[in-house]
Scaffold this active site. Structure first.
Site, PDB file in Angstrom:
ATOM      1  N   GLY A  64       0.832  -1.210   0.000  1.00  0.00           N
ATOM      2  CA  GLY A  64       0.000   0.000   0.000  1.00  0.00           C
ATOM      3  C   GLY A  64       0.861   1.252   0.000  1.00  0.00           C
ATOM      4  O   GLY A  64       1.693   1.429   0.884  1.00  0.00           O
ATOM      5  N   LEU A 118      -8.391  11.532   9.831  1.00  0.00           N
ATOM      6  CA  LEU A 118      -7.314  12.427  10.248  1.00  0.00           C
ATOM      7  C   LEU A 118      -7.622  12.967  11.633  1.00  0.00           C
ATOM      8  O   LEU A 118      -8.786  13.245  11.962  1.00  0.00           O
ATOM      9  CB  LEU A 118      -7.194  13.598   9.273  1.00  0.00           C
ATOM     10  CG  LEU A 118      -6.712  13.251   7.860  1.00  0.00           C
ATOM     11  CD1 LEU A 118      -6.877  14.438   6.915  1.00  0.00           C
ATOM     12  CD2 LEU A 118      -5.249  12.793   7.892  1.00  0.00           C
ATOM     13  N   HIS A 166      11.310  37.582   4.494  1.00  0.00           N
ATOM     14  CA  HIS A 166      12.420  37.077   3.679  1.00  0.00           C
ATOM     15  C   HIS A 166      13.614  36.783   4.585  1.00  0.00           C
ATOM     16  O   HIS A 166      13.918  37.593   5.456  1.00  0.00           O
ATOM     17  CB  HIS A 166      12.825  38.116   2.643  1.00  0.00           C
ATOM     18  CG  HIS A 166      14.044  37.708   1.869  1.00  0.00           C
ATOM     19  ND1 HIS A 166      13.984  36.767   0.859  1.00  0.00           N
ATOM     20  CD2 HIS A 166      15.346  38.077   1.981  1.00  0.00           C
ATOM     21  CE1 HIS A 166      15.209  36.592   0.366  1.00  0.00           C
ATOM     22  NE2 HIS A 166      16.047  37.368   1.033  1.00  0.00           N
TER      23      HIS A 166
HETATM   24  C1  LIG Z   1       0.683   5.318  11.969  1.00  0.00           C
HETATM   25  C2  LIG Z   1      -0.363   6.382  11.904  1.00  0.00           C
HETATM   26  C3  LIG Z   1       0.014   7.685  11.683  1.00  0.00           C
HETATM   27  C4  LIG Z   1      -0.940   8.686  11.641  1.00  0.00           C
HETATM   28  N1  LIG Z   1      -0.526   9.962  11.415  1.00  0.00           N
HETATM   29  C5  LIG Z   1      -1.443  10.949  11.351  1.00  0.00           C
HETATM   30  C6  LIG Z   1      -1.031  12.289  11.162  1.00  0.00           C
HETATM   31  O1  LIG Z   1       0.163  12.576  11.035  1.00  0.00           O
HETATM   32  N2  LIG Z   1      -1.979  13.245  11.127  1.00  0.00           N
HETATM   33  C7  LIG Z   1      -3.309  12.960  11.262  1.00  0.00           C
HETATM   34  O2  LIG Z   1      -4.129  13.865  11.222  1.00  0.00           O
HETATM   35  N3  LIG Z   1      -3.729  11.686  11.462  1.00  0.00           N
HETATM   36  C8  LIG Z   1      -2.830  10.695  11.515  1.00  0.00           C
HETATM   37  N4  LIG Z   1      -3.250   9.407  11.746  1.00  0.00           N
HETATM   38  C9  LIG Z   1      -4.702   9.163  11.872  1.00  0.00           C
HETATM   39  C10 LIG Z   1      -5.181   9.547  13.270  1.00  0.00           C
HETATM   40  O3  LIG Z   1      -4.451   8.830  14.221  1.00  0.00           O
HETATM   41  C11 LIG Z   1      -6.659   9.249  13.409  1.00  0.00           C
HETATM   42  O4  LIG Z   1      -7.358   9.865  12.365  1.00  0.00           O
HETATM   43  C12 LIG Z   1      -7.196   9.792  14.732  1.00  0.00           C
HETATM   44  O5  LIG Z   1      -6.524   9.199  15.805  1.00  0.00           O
HETATM   45  C13 LIG Z   1      -8.696   9.540  14.851  1.00  0.00           C
HETATM   46  O6  LIG Z   1      -9.141  10.012  16.060  1.00  0.00           O
HETATM   47  P1  LIG Z   1     -10.428   9.380  16.781  1.00  0.00           P
HETATM   48  O7  LIG Z   1     -10.562  10.116  18.064  1.00  0.00           O
HETATM   49  O8  LIG Z   1     -11.551   9.348  15.842  1.00  0.00           O
HETATM   50  O9  LIG Z   1     -10.032   7.863  17.047  1.00  0.00           O
HETATM   51  P2  LIG Z   1      -8.818   7.169  17.770  1.00  0.00           P
HETATM   52  O10 LIG Z   1      -7.636   8.046  17.854  1.00  0.00           O
HETATM   53  O11 LIG Z   1      -8.657   5.854  17.106  1.00  0.00           O
HETATM   54  O12 LIG Z   1      -9.328   6.980  19.259  1.00  0.00           O
HETATM   55  C14 LIG Z   1     -10.357   6.118  19.584  1.00  0.00           C
HETATM   56  C15 LIG Z   1     -10.128   5.607  20.983  1.00  0.00           C
HETATM   57  O13 LIG Z   1     -11.290   4.926  21.408  1.00  0.00           O
HETATM   58  C16 LIG Z   1     -10.913   3.832  22.199  1.00  0.00           C
HETATM   59  N5  LIG Z   1     -12.034   2.885  22.200  1.00  0.00           N
HETATM   60  C17 LIG Z   1     -12.488   2.151  21.160  1.00  0.00           C
HETATM   61  N6  LIG Z   1     -13.578   1.444  21.519  1.00  0.00           N
HETATM   62  C18 LIG Z   1     -13.815   1.770  22.811  1.00  0.00           C
HETATM   63  C19 LIG Z   1     -14.809   1.389  23.739  1.00  0.00           C
HETATM   64  N7  LIG Z   1     -15.809   0.572  23.391  1.00  0.00           N
HETATM   65  N8  LIG Z   1     -14.745   1.881  24.987  1.00  0.00           N
HETATM   66  C20 LIG Z   1     -13.745   2.747  25.342  1.00  0.00           C
HETATM   67  N9  LIG Z   1     -12.791   3.141  24.503  1.00  0.00           N
HETATM   68  C21 LIG Z   1     -12.831   2.663  23.244  1.00  0.00           C
HETATM   69  C22 LIG Z   1      -9.670   3.307  21.519  1.00  0.00           C
HETATM   70  O14 LIG Z   1      -8.877   2.573  22.436  1.00  0.00           O
HETATM   71  C23 LIG Z   1      -8.994   4.594  21.080  1.00  0.00           C
HETATM   72  O15 LIG Z   1      -8.033   5.021  22.020  1.00  0.00           O
HETATM   73  C24 LIG Z   1      -2.317   8.377  11.823  1.00  0.00           C
HETATM   74  C25 LIG Z   1      -2.704   7.063  12.072  1.00  0.00           C
HETATM   75  C26 LIG Z   1      -1.746   6.078  12.114  1.00  0.00           C
HETATM   76  C27 LIG Z   1      -2.192   4.677  12.391  1.00  0.00           C
END
Ligand SMILES: Cc1cc2nc3c(=O)[nH]c(=O)nc-3n(C[C@H](O)[C@H](O)[C@H](O)COP(=O)(O)OP(=O)(O)OC[C@H]3O[C@@H](n4cnc5c(N)ncnc54)[C@H](O)[C@@H]3O)c2cc1C
Length: 466
Positions: free
Chosen positions: A181, A320, A445
């Site tokens: 990918g 993101l 600049h």
């Molecule tokens: C390697 C990598 C690099 C990345 N780099 C970037 C970047 O540079 N910039 C960027 O914008 N985005 C980046 N991302 C994407 C970014 O991490 C995600 O878009 C972002 O974290 C999403 O936020 P969220 O709060 O929706 O979910 P998440 O960050 O996934 O958080 C969800 C949380 O919910 C918890 N959870 C799930 N189910 C339950 C439940 N039933 N009860 C309690 N807790 C639960 C999980 O444990 C998790 O901690 C990257 C992702 C990866 C994998």
């Protein structure tokens, strides 16, 4: 009796924790449930932050090895991977503890465990000892994020078959890595390990890397990464991955059906992420999902169950962190009776390789498809004095403006600090600026941002330095 809250947020990632803080700021009694054992979600624990830490250190290592070319004699440059990983873990701990501090400061109750729906107003929490407790709540925001996808029949073991999480925690530098990918996560992690000495091969099914990115930028990006030593196998499909005594064999077939087997130490599968919506018991309350198992919401982030909302990677839109954060703030404001909203037309995206790649707004391909007439302004970092001064002159800035009104419709940058430069275009676009507005704004600049100004001038064919 179980404690009662105005709002319970399930998931403490950038969507959930930001939402919880904003809800508390707005005077609502708020709890945030997180199952991972630390706050900050994918982003802080196994995503944005550790990947950017490793990108920075590996880039410094790579630079240090070439110091003698700049007249700096430092002796032998050696890699201590264990120390490097500890440094990354320290950055993660400081930031995740920082969120805990913010929760205390804002009086958000942090509840450790896995949350799921007992009913639309009762949330069950299962802790790591399998003890179940309940919270009563008026409203719930689901922010449970996403999980990495593997290929059919292939399981992550995080030693040989890696998701991004395993690729962030390798104990030794692999000799050869196959990255399945060519999206931004694969390219960032591929860059890290390539700089540390791994032979990296990216296998991509499509014709271009980073699908959805402006084509011209994506082509330039691949050229630069190739020059850095990353190997690309485009229009190539992975047929089978088999573990063996030395690592794994990855059988591929190209567009003409030719089969090639790649032997490697590790395979990083970075083919996308899926919403994490299975563990919430959503059936019990009847929350609707779409065909990709994302939670369906309306513009105010409300699901079909009126007191349940959803945001972040668990719903539609780019996966993101800043998109999740902005939705977290917007939904909190909506719940508090305000009118929060997110402008999905102006969400920047950045790839943190060297050079960085950043985009905002429409690509040329989108404008063509939508029959919107546009003008292009381009400026190369080769003609930017700051980039030349520090010998980081690869790439260019491209601004797309409406042919008639000159309003900026999109911008795409490959070059030094592109991720920071895109911010000014975001603000300009939010204020409905024209390319001329950017061109007439005084830029310091010598800065990289002068390349943005010159690209804006070039929309009207009047760049000075090209
Ligand atoms: C390697 C990598 C690099 C990345 N780099 C970037 C970047 O540079 N910039 C960027 O914008 N985005 C980046 N991302 C994407 C970014 O991490 C995600 O878009 C972002 O974290 C999403 O936020 P969220 O709060 O929706 O979910 P998440 O960050 O996934 O958080 C969800 C949380 O919910 C918890 N959870 C799930 N189910 C339950 C439940 N039933 N009860 C309690 N807790 C639960 C999980 O444990 C998790 O901690 C990257 C992702 C990866 C994998």
């Amino acid at each position: 009796m179980s404690e009662k809250f105005d709002v319970v947020v399930i998931g403490g990632g950038p969507g959930g924790y930001v939402c919880a803080i904003r809800l508390a700021q707005l005077g609502l009694k708020t709890a945030c449930i997180e199952s991972r054992g630390s706050l900050g979600g994918t982003c802080l624990n196994v995503g944005c932050i550790p990947s950017k830490n490793l990108l920075n250190i590996s880039e410094n290592y790579h630079k240090a090895k070439n110091f003698s070319k700049l007249g700096i004699e430092v002796g032998e440059v050696k890699l201590n991977l264990e120390k490097m990983m500890k440094n990354k873990d320290k950055a993660v701990t400081i930031l995740t503890k920082g969120v805990e501090f913010l929760f205390k400061k804002n009086k958000v109750s942090y509840i450790r465990g896995t949350g799921s729906f007992k009913s639309a107003n009762t949330i069950s929490i299962l802790d790591d000892q399998n003890k179940e407790t309940y919270l009563e709540t008026e409203k719930t925001v689901i922010s449970t994020g996403s999980l990495p996808i593997s290929l059919p029949g292939v399981d992550f073991d995080e030693k040989i078959i890696l998701s991004s999480t395993g690729a962030l925690a390798l104990q030794k530098v692999p000799k050869k890595m196959i990255v399945v990918g060519g999206g931004y996560i694969g390219l960032e992690m591929g860059s890290v390990w390539s700089r540390l000495g791994t032979e990296v091969h990216v296998i991509e099914f499509l014709e271009n890397i980073t699908p959805g990115m402006d084509r011209e930028i994506s082509i330039e990006f691949m050229k630069i990464l190739k020059k850095q030593g990353i190997n690309f196998h485009m229009q190539t499909k992975v047929e089978r991955i088999t573990k063996n005594a030395n690592g794994a064999g990855v059988l591929t077939s190209d567009k003409d059906g030719n089969k090639v087997n790649f032997d490697c130490d590790v395979v990083l599968i970075s083919v996308g992420r899926k919403p994490n919506t299975d563990n919430l018991n959503l059936d019990t309350i009847g929350v609707e999902l779409d065909e990709k198992k994302r939670i369906k919401t309306d513009k105010s982030f409300q699901t079909n169950v009126s007191n349940v909302y959803a945001i972040g990677d668990a719903i539609e839109g780019p996966m993101l962190a800043h998109k999740a954060e902005d939705e977290g703030i917007a939904v909190a404001e909506n719940i508090a009776g305000q009118s929060g909203h997110v402008n999905y037309d102006i969400i920047p995206s950045v790839v943190y390789t060297t050079p960085e790649v950043a985009s905002i707004g429409k690509t040329e391909e989108q404008l063509k498809k939508e029959n919107i007439k546009y003008k292009i302004g381009k400026f190369s970092f080769m003609a930017n004095s700051r980039a030349k001064a520090i010998d980081e002159a690869e790439g260019f800035v491209k601004i797309l403006a409406d042919e008639k009104t000159d309003r900026v419709l999109g911008a795409h940058i490959i070059g030094p600090h592109a991720g920071e430069l895109i911010g000014e275009i975001g603000i300009a676009m939010e204020f409905g600026a024209s390319a001329e507005d950017i061109a007439r704004t005084c830029h310091a600049h010598p800065t990289f941002s002068e390349a943005v100004k010159e690209a804006a001038l070039s929309v009207d064919k009047r760049a000075i330095h090209s």
